[in-house]
Design a protein around this motif. Structure first.
Motif, PDB file in Angstrom:
ATOM      1  N   ARG A 120      75.020  63.058  17.622  1.00 20.75           N
ATOM      2  CA  ARG A 120      74.541  64.157  18.463  1.00 20.75           C
ATOM      3  C   ARG A 120      73.063  64.423  18.254  1.00 20.75           C
ATOM      4  O   ARG A 120      72.314  64.644  19.207  1.00 20.75           O
ATOM      5  N   PHE A 121      72.614  64.421  17.011  1.00 13.99           N
ATOM      6  CA  PHE A 121      71.214  64.713  16.692  1.00 13.99           C
ATOM      7  C   PHE A 121      70.679  63.596  15.791  1.00 13.99           C
ATOM      8  O   PHE A 121      70.596  63.760  14.568  1.00 13.99           O
ATOM      9  N   PRO A 122      70.329  62.442  16.362  1.00 13.08           N
ATOM     10  CA  PRO A 122      69.947  61.271  15.563  1.00 13.08           C
ATOM     11  C   PRO A 122      68.705  61.522  14.715  1.00 13.08           C
ATOM     12  O   PRO A 122      67.757  62.169  15.160  1.00 13.08           O
ATOM     13  N   PRO A 123      68.682  61.000  13.484  1.00  9.83           N
ATOM     14  CA  PRO A 123      67.548  61.217  12.569  1.00  9.83           C
ATOM     15  C   PRO A 123      66.216  60.717  13.118  1.00  9.83           C
ATOM     16  O   PRO A 123      65.168  61.225  12.729  1.00  9.83           O
ATOM     17  N   LEU A 124      66.242  59.744  14.027  1.00  6.44           N
ATOM     18  CA  LEU A 124      64.990  59.256  14.594  1.00  6.44           C
ATOM     19  C   LEU A 124      64.242  60.363  15.324  1.00  6.44           C
ATOM     20  O   LEU A 124      63.016  60.415  15.314  1.00  6.44           O
ATOM     21  N   ARG A 125      64.997  61.245  15.964  1.00  9.27           N
ATOM     22  CA  ARG A 125      64.371  62.297  16.765  1.00  9.27           C
ATOM     23  C   ARG A 125      64.350  63.639  16.038  1.00  9.27           C
ATOM     24  O   ARG A 125      63.397  64.399  16.152  1.00  9.27           O
ATOM     25  N   TYR A 126      65.397  63.953  15.305  1.00  9.02           N
ATOM     26  CA  TYR A 126      65.519  65.237  14.629  1.00  9.02           C
ATOM     27  C   TYR A 126      65.290  65.056  13.136  1.00  9.02           C
ATOM     28  O   TYR A 126      66.044  64.331  12.470  1.00  9.02           O
ATOM     29  N   MET A 149      55.774  60.145  20.867  1.00 12.34           N
ATOM     30  CA  MET A 149      55.985  59.346  22.071  1.00 12.34           C
ATOM     31  C   MET A 149      56.653  58.014  21.740  1.00 12.34           C
ATOM     32  O   MET A 149      56.708  57.603  20.572  1.00 12.34           O
ATOM     33  N   PRO A 150      57.178  57.312  22.750  1.00 18.09           N
ATOM     34  CA  PRO A 150      57.884  56.044  22.490  1.00 18.09           C
ATOM     35  C   PRO A 150      57.041  54.996  21.778  1.00 18.09           C
ATOM     36  O   PRO A 150      57.585  54.170  21.038  1.00 18.09           O
ATOM     37  N   ASP A 151      55.722  54.993  21.983  1.00 16.59           N
ATOM     38  CA  ASP A 151      54.878  53.979  21.355  1.00 16.59           C
ATOM     39  C   ASP A 151      54.448  54.342  19.936  1.00 16.59           C
ATOM     40  O   ASP A 151      53.645  53.632  19.320  1.00 16.59           O
ATOM     41  N   ASP A 175      63.833  61.516  34.329  1.00 19.69           N
ATOM     42  CA  ASP A 175      62.406  61.292  34.576  1.00 19.69           C
ATOM     43  C   ASP A 175      61.575  61.660  33.356  1.00 19.69           C
ATOM     44  O   ASP A 175      60.604  60.970  33.006  1.00 19.69           O
ATOM     45  N   LEU A 176      61.948  62.745  32.700  1.00 17.69           N
ATOM     46  CA  LEU A 176      61.193  63.190  31.524  1.00 17.69           C
ATOM     47  C   LEU A 176      61.360  62.206  30.368  1.00 17.69           C
ATOM     48  O   LEU A 176      60.385  61.841  29.699  1.00 17.69           O
ATOM     49  N   VAL A 177      62.587  61.761  30.152  1.00 17.04           N
ATOM     50  CA  VAL A 177      62.849  60.820  29.059  1.00 17.04           C
ATOM     51  C   VAL A 177      62.153  59.484  29.319  1.00 17.04           C
ATOM     52  O   VAL A 177      61.671  58.831  28.381  1.00 17.04           O
ATOM     53  N   ALA A 178      62.051  59.080  30.593  1.00 15.23           N
ATOM     54  CA  ALA A 178      61.383  57.819  30.918  1.00 15.23           C
ATOM     55  C   ALA A 178      59.920  57.827  30.475  1.00 15.23           C
ATOM     56  O   ALA A 178      59.358  56.794  30.112  1.00 15.23           O
ATOM     57  N   VAL A 179      59.308  59.000  30.473  1.00 17.54           N
ATOM     58  CA  VAL A 179      57.902  59.127  30.067  1.00 17.54           C
ATOM     59  C   VAL A 179      57.767  59.469  28.591  1.00 17.54           C
ATOM     60  O   VAL A 179      56.954  58.881  27.871  1.00 17.54           O
ATOM     61  N   ARG A 180      58.572  60.388  28.124  1.00 22.25           N
ATOM     62  CA  ARG A 180      58.405  60.928  26.778  1.00 22.25           C
ATOM     63  C   ARG A 180      59.307  60.271  25.741  1.00 22.25           C
ATOM     64  O   ARG A 180      59.065  60.395  24.537  1.00 22.25           O
ATOM     65  N   GLY A 181      60.386  59.636  26.178  1.00 25.20           N
ATOM     66  CA  GLY A 181      61.314  59.056  25.222  1.00 25.20           C
ATOM     67  C   GLY A 181      62.191  60.113  24.579  1.00 25.20           C
ATOM     68  O   GLY A 181      62.265  61.254  25.041  1.00 25.20           O
ATOM     69  N   LEU A 182      62.846  59.733  23.484  1.00 22.25           N
ATOM     70  CA  LEU A 182      63.778  60.625  22.800  1.00 22.25           C
ATOM     71  C   LEU A 182      63.411  60.795  21.322  1.00 22.25           C
ATOM     72  O   LEU A 182      64.270  60.975  20.470  1.00 22.25           O
ATOM     73  N   SER A 231      61.223  63.202  20.238  1.00 24.90           N
ATOM     74  CA  SER A 231      60.708  64.546  20.006  1.00 24.90           C
ATOM     75  C   SER A 231      61.733  65.576  20.450  1.00 24.90           C
ATOM     76  O   SER A 231      62.624  65.280  21.250  1.00 24.90           O
ATOM     77  N   VAL A 232      61.611  66.775  19.935  1.00 26.81           N
ATOM     78  CA  VAL A 232      62.549  67.837  20.322  1.00 26.81           C
ATOM     79  C   VAL A 232      61.864  68.973  21.077  1.00 26.81           C
ATOM     80  O   VAL A 232      62.539  69.873  21.571  1.00 26.81           O
ATOM     81  N   TYR A 233      60.542  68.942  21.188  1.00 32.03           N
ATOM     82  CA  TYR A 233      59.816  70.070  21.776  1.00 32.03           C
ATOM     83  C   TYR A 233      59.567  69.860  23.272  1.00 32.03           C
ATOM     84  O   TYR A 233      59.669  68.760  23.805  1.00 32.03           O
ATOM     85  N   HIS A 234      59.232  70.956  23.955  1.00 28.22           N
ATOM     86  CA  HIS A 234      58.731  70.946  25.332  1.00 28.22           C
ATOM     87  C   HIS A 234      59.690  70.293  26.332  1.00 28.22           C
ATOM     88  O   HIS A 234      59.277  69.510  27.181  1.00 28.22           O
ATOM     89  N   LEU A 235      60.968  70.618  26.232  1.00 26.91           N
ATOM     90  CA  LEU A 235      61.936  70.114  27.196  1.00 26.91           C
ATOM     91  C   LEU A 235      62.014  71.084  28.376  1.00 26.91           C
ATOM     92  O   LEU A 235      62.478  72.214  28.231  1.00 26.91           O
ATOM     93  N   ASN A 236      61.550  70.642  29.554  1.00 25.99           N
ATOM     94  CA  ASN A 236      61.559  71.509  30.736  1.00 25.99           C
ATOM     95  C   ASN A 236      62.332  70.875  31.887  1.00 25.99           C
ATOM     96  O   ASN A 236      62.066  71.122  33.056  1.00 25.99           O
ATOM     97  N   ALA A 237      63.317  70.036  31.554  1.00 24.57           N
ATOM     98  CA  ALA A 237      64.067  69.318  32.578  1.00 24.57           C
ATOM     99  C   ALA A 237      65.003  70.242  33.346  1.00 24.57           C
ATOM    100  O   ALA A 237      65.371  71.339  32.895  1.00 24.57           O
ATOM    101  N   ILE A 238      65.417  69.783  34.530  1.00 26.85           N
ATOM    102  CA  ILE A 238      66.379  70.491  35.368  1.00 26.85           C
ATOM    103  C   ILE A 238      67.697  70.649  34.607  1.00 26.85           C
ATOM    104  O   ILE A 238      68.197  69.712  33.991  1.00 26.85           O
TER     105      ILE A 238
END
Length: 460
Positions: free
Chosen positions: A6-12, A322-324, A428-435, A437-444
């Motif tokens: 649910r909350f993978p260590p790579l992101r959280y 970011m993904p890179d 669309d947001l994940v395509a640009v920002r990846g997964l 980070s946990v901040y600034h999620l403004n998706a529908i």
């Protein structure tokens, strides 16, 4: 689903994962044992969210049940228990100032913030019950909170603000000094950049209070920061200001000088009275449209510099990986976002028929110009009506009449601001920002309505 899934260590990180898991558990406790009512009124659609005992961080915080027209055993927070008159036309009501001189709400209203259950009570936050709000103003007592070292108790007669650094004349201000300066009042939202942080990979929390409750709107009154900077004389190559709080965390953030000179406010009042202690009494920095962490509370020092200060809150925290492998830093402006608050998660529509879809939209880039609503998962959109006033960097209430046929549907809203920015889908947001980070999620946001009327949080 396991915690790692649910909350993978790579992101959280450890702190963020503990935070997210605790939110899931807190909401589970809130909603456990709930039974939906079947009635014609909106109250019955809320799955008893506003008519029960709430458990917040292990503490019962009010909201007792009603039975047989009698008064509750214990009044909710902010209210007093009074005898319920069988026929109020047959006897006198209670006397003026019976509550001590500071008004209280009805004992039959029980909406409260709920606290994220951190291991330490000193570093935590509370969530605004967006689903029970009306209009755009959040009552001061329901405005979300975020603290890193508890709420300091500050005597305003002893509090001072220091302005120094790259200025011609360093200045010291008491609260009386600040209140003698020309004042402004502005209505603005504040949103924590961690709002919705649990929802990146999977639909996790059930209610709109859980998914979006770290945003609120108030009227703020104070002196423009530009007034003080002009008094001190900012030097030509100045570019940043360090804002520092008087709490035990000594919270600090770097602020661009252009923002400080634009619409920043040193606020000492909220919704017509002195700012609440949990909101920074006696003085907080207000940066309209910027992420909540920059709105330094209990403000005591401003230092002008030619470069950012690279504080903890803008390096290891509040950045977007970011993904890179690079990181977005100083991504402080909150982009357009909206959410449907009715109907929303954990509610239940009692039967097919007419309903009014309503919610909130906001943008840190200016005014909301349009909100569209979809009842088929984004295949078709209908423009909602926007309630006035429509103000820049402020919550905007939207409404759309809707006839539910009883079929399975997915409700969405998307906001457009005056820059032309359109609220993105999660994909669309994940395509640009990846997964990462946990901040600034403004998706529908998606709310699924089942044929039995139950509303749940989904990813479409």
């Amino acid at each position: 689903m396991s915690k790692d899934e649910r909350f993978p260590p790579l992101r959280y990180g450890p702190a963020e994962r503990h935070m997210a898991e605790s939110l899931v558990e807190l909401e589970r406790q809130m909603l456990s044992g709930e039974q939906a009512e079947d009635c014609d009124c909106k109250e019955g659609m809320f799955n008893s969210v506003t008519r029960r005992n709430l458990l917040a961080g292990g503490l019962a915080v009010g909201g007792s049940a009603l039975a047989g027209g009698r008064a509750v055993a214990e009044a909710p927070p902010g209210a007093h228990e009074y005898y319920v008159q069988p026929d109020p036309t047959k006897e006198q009501g209670r006397t003026i100032l019976n509550d001590g001189g500071y008004g209280s709400r009805s004992q039959f209203e029980s909406e409260v913030r709920w606290r994220y259950p951190t291991a330490s009570l000193d570093s935590s936050w509370s969530m605004t019950p967006l689903a029970s709000g009306h209009g755009i103003i959040t009552p001061s007592g329901l405005h979300f909170e975020r603290h890193h070292a508890g709420i300091p108790n500050i005597d305003p007669l002893q509090h001072e603000l220091i302005l120094h650094g790259m200025v011609d004349e360093p200045l010291r201000f008491t609260m009386d000094d600040l209140k003698r300066l020309p004042a402004v009042s502005r209505i603005h939202f504040i949103e924590c950049s961690g709002n919705t942080l649990t929802e990146w990979a999977d639909p996790t929390l059930k209610t709109v209070q859980g998914t979006h409750g770290l945003t609120s709107t108030s009227e703020w009154t104070g002196v423009r920061l530009s007034t003080l900077l002009e008094m001190a004389g900012v030097q030509d190559n100045a570019a940043w200001i360090l804002a520092e709080g008087a709490d035990a965390a000594v919270m600090t953030r770097s602020v661009p000088i252009d923002k400080a000179m634009d619409d920043a406010i040193l606020a000492y009042a909220q919704n017509g009275e002195a700012i609440r202690p949990e909101q920074g009494y006696p003085l907080r920095l207000l940066l309209p449209g910027f992420e909540g962490n920059t709105h330094i509370k209990w403000l005591r020092r401003l230092e002008v510099s030619d470069k950012p200060f690279m504080t903890r809150e803008e390096t290891s925290k509040y950045t977007d990986l970011m993904p890179d492998g690079s990181a977005r830093q100083f991504s402080m402006e909150m982009e357009a976002k909206s959410v449907i608050t009715f109907p929303s998660g954990a509610m239940k529509l009692p039967r097919p028929g007419f309903y009014e879809i309503t919610g909130l939209a906001w943008s840190g880039q200016g005014k909301i110009t349009k909100v569209e609503v979809s009842a088929d998962g984004g295949n078709t959109w209908h423009e909602a009506a926007l309630d006035g006033p429509i103000l820049p960097k402020c919550h905007t209430r939207f409404r759309l009449p809707w006839a539910w046929t009883g079929d399975e549907v997915v409700l969405q809203s998307r906001a457009v601001d005056e820059t032309g920015y359109v609220q993105p889908t999660l994909a669309d947001l994940v395509a640009v920002r990846g997964l990462n980070s946990v901040y600034h999620l403004n998706a529908i946001q998606n709310w699924h309505i089942a044929p039995n009327g139950e509303v749940t949080n989904v990813h479409s």
